[in-house]
Design an enzyme around this catalytic site. Structure first.
Site, PDB file in Angstrom:
ATOM      1  N   GLN A  68       0.819  -1.078   0.009  1.00  0.00           N
ATOM      2  CA  GLN A  68      -0.022   0.025  -0.021  1.00  0.00           C
ATOM      3  C   GLN A  68       0.765   1.030  -0.047  1.00  0.00           C
ATOM      4  O   GLN A  68       1.365   1.722   0.888  1.00  0.00           O
ATOM      5  CB  GLN A  68      -1.016  -0.075   1.317  1.00  0.00           C
ATOM      6  CG  GLN A  68      -2.060   1.033   1.037  1.00  0.00           C
ATOM      7  CD  GLN A  68      -2.832   1.070   2.477  1.00  0.00           C
ATOM      8  OE1 GLN A  68      -2.299   1.065   3.560  1.00  0.00           O
ATOM      9  NE2 GLN A  68      -4.145   1.461   2.098  1.00  0.00           N
ATOM     10  N   PHE A  69       1.147   1.932  -1.192  1.00  0.00           N
ATOM     11  CA  PHE A  69       1.767   2.953  -1.182  1.00  0.00           C
ATOM     12  C   PHE A  69       1.326   4.229  -0.757  1.00  0.00           C
ATOM     13  O   PHE A  69       1.973   5.143  -0.303  1.00  0.00           O
ATOM     14  CB  PHE A  69       2.262   3.286  -2.747  1.00  0.00           C
ATOM     15  CG  PHE A  69       1.498   3.975  -3.501  1.00  0.00           C
ATOM     16  CD1 PHE A  69       1.420   5.366  -3.751  1.00  0.00           C
ATOM     17  CD2 PHE A  69       0.426   3.212  -4.009  1.00  0.00           C
ATOM     18  CE1 PHE A  69       0.469   5.968  -4.648  1.00  0.00           C
ATOM     19  CE2 PHE A  69      -0.704   3.862  -5.161  1.00  0.00           C
ATOM     20  CZ  PHE A  69      -0.547   5.137  -5.200  1.00  0.00           C
ATOM     21  N   THR A  70      -0.039   4.344  -0.562  1.00  0.00           N
ATOM     22  CA  THR A  70      -0.744   5.510   0.031  1.00  0.00           C
ATOM     23  C   THR A  70      -0.358   5.665   1.549  1.00  0.00           C
ATOM     24  O   THR A  70      -0.749   6.588   2.088  1.00  0.00           O
ATOM     25  CB  THR A  70      -2.026   5.419  -0.223  1.00  0.00           C
ATOM     26  OG1 THR A  70      -2.740   3.970   0.697  1.00  0.00           O
ATOM     27  CG2 THR A  70      -2.686   5.292  -1.661  1.00  0.00           C
TER      28      THR A  70
END
Length: 154
Positions: free
Chosen positions: A83-85
């Site tokens: 999850q890059f967010t």
């Protein structure tokens, strides 16, 4: 401070699953749903720190209701989702900037290493699908959510 910082959100779950295009691709019962965010400057040391925390974290309740048991103590599984967010920066304006997030190649490499090393340590690991739109469903037990940040070791 240092620029290193794998960011990891661990949710203790009764169950969790991932769907892609309405099809369930993975699910676990009791265990950890782990959202893994990799920063562009992260190293193997950051990865090792976070992996150790996943393995050793004692957040499951013992018979006295105290958070005292680890994932292996309760025979829990891991659902690992990239999850890059987790590196969304909203300090300027209301649209997050993802400038610190690792490029997909690096993020995927670290994600695969994490998965393989956890499996090698004897954990049962299910995964999301890298770089796809996923629907993640979960029943958070507690609710208990722990944020682990490799930057804090310094």
């Amino acid at each position: 401070g240092s620029e290193m910082c794998i960011r990891d959100r661990i949710q203790q779950v009764k169950n969790a699953n991932v769907k892609v295009d309405n099809e369930e691709i993975s699910k676990i019962d009791k265990g950890f749903l782990v959202f893994l965010g990799v920063k562009d400057t992260d190293t193997m040391d950051d990865l090792a720190y976070v992996k150790k925390k996943i393995e050793k974290l004692r957040i499951f309740e013992d018979k006295d209701g105290k958070m005292n048991l680890s994932l292996s103590d309760v025979g829990g599984k891991i659902l690992l989702v990239s999850q890059f967010t987790l590196f969304g920066d909203v300090r300027k304006g209301n649209r997050p900037s993802f400038i610190e997030a690792a490029r997909p190649e690096k993020a995927n490499e670290f994600y695969e290493i994490m998965k393989n090393e956890l499996i090698a340590e004897g954990f049962e690991v299910e995964t999301g699908k890298f770089q796809t739109h996923m629907e993640v469903g979960l029943v958070n037990d507690g609710p208990t959510t722990i944020l682990i940040d490799s930057e804090r070791i310094l």
